[in-house]
Enzyme design. Structure first.
Site, PDB file in Angstrom:
ATOM      1  CB  CYS A 108      -8.556 -15.526   4.504  1.00  0.00           C
ATOM      2  SG  CYS A 108      -8.833 -13.857   3.855  1.00  0.00           S
ATOM      3  CG  HIS A 150      -4.406 -15.522   0.458  1.00  0.00           C
ATOM      4  ND1 HIS A 150      -5.107 -16.563   1.020  1.00  0.00           N
ATOM      5  CD2 HIS A 150      -4.920 -14.385   1.011  1.00  0.00           C
ATOM      6  CE1 HIS A 150      -6.020 -16.069   1.866  1.00  0.00           C
ATOM      7  NE2 HIS A 150      -5.913 -14.747   1.886  1.00  0.00           N
ATOM      8  CD  GLU A 151      -2.650 -11.235   1.729  1.00  0.00           C
ATOM      9  OE1 GLU A 151      -3.576 -10.399   1.662  1.00  0.00           O
ATOM     10  OE2 GLU A 151      -2.629 -12.137   2.580  1.00  0.00           O
ATOM     11  CG  HIS A 154      -7.813 -10.511  -0.432  1.00  0.00           C
ATOM     12  ND1 HIS A 154      -9.056 -10.854   0.030  1.00  0.00           N
ATOM     13  CD2 HIS A 154      -6.930 -11.183   0.345  1.00  0.00           C
ATOM     14  CE1 HIS A 154      -8.922 -11.715   1.041  1.00  0.00           C
ATOM     15  NE2 HIS A 154      -7.644 -11.934   1.248  1.00  0.00           N
TER      16      HIS A 154
HETATM   17 NI    NI Z   1      -6.963 -13.156   2.833  1.00  0.00          NI
END
Ligand code: NI
Length: 186
Positions: A108, A150-151, A154
């Site tokens: 990341c 994953h994105e 966030h």
């Molecule tokens: Ni990330």
């Protein structure tokens, strides 16, 4: 468009729940996306979420191009990853498709130099809008599904180490993969 500073793990702004976008196609949103693209490319990332540059909106981008030359391959963060079309995804909703999960290595831009083995859903459907409000609806698997999960994490203040099942599989990239050839996520 300027390259923006990417916040690093420990910054409380990475832990917030981001706000939905309500106005599409405006100058401000397009400028944000320009900055996000430039920042992601500058750092060789495969994806970036707006909260990573301190903008608390539900906006992510991702783009995985297959490296064409050896030089590009050595610079790529995921040299063997499958290609994913350049995507702007706003106000995303992820739905699981089946119970399958799989583990793979992730990094990341907000956790520089480190890698961890992260379990993710194998198959997902994701829906949302692009920057002009056009609907996006895709069912994907594997690396593509992993990048989206994953994105989108966030946007809910979740960094990948918070998803790890085994912290003994978390470490510095150059120590875990001394040859420099760390595995892509598949
Ligand atoms: Ni990330």
């Amino acid at each position: 468009m300027p390259v923006r500073q990417v916040l690093r793990m420990g910054d409380a702004r990475l832990l917030r729940r981001a706000e939905p976008v309500s106005h599409f196609g405006g100058e401000e949103l397009l400028a944000l996306l320009g900055d996000m693209r430039d920042t992601m490319q500058d750092m060789n990332g495969v994806g970036l979420a707006a909260p990573q540059i301190g903008v608390n909106l539900r906006v992510v981008i991702f783009d995985v191009r297959p490296p064409l030359t050896d030089r590009e391959k050595s610079a790529a963060r995921y040299p063997d990853a499958e290609a994913i079309p350049e995507t702007v995804l706003i106000n995303p909703v992820i739905t699981r498709c089946g119970d399958g999960t799989e583990e793979a290595w992730e990094g990341c831009l907000s956790v520089p130099g480190l890698r961890g083995l992260v379990p993710r859903l194998r198959n997902i459907r994701y829906q949302g809008c692009d920057e002009y409000g056009a609907l996006i609806d895709r069912t994907v698997s594997g690396f593509h599904a992993r990048v989206v999960q994953h994105e989108c994490d966030h946007l809910d203040g979740i960094l990948y180490p918070m998803r790890m099942a085994d912290m003994s599989r978390f470490g510095y990239q150059d120590v875990l993969f001394p040859s420099g050839e760390y595995p892509a996520s598949e």
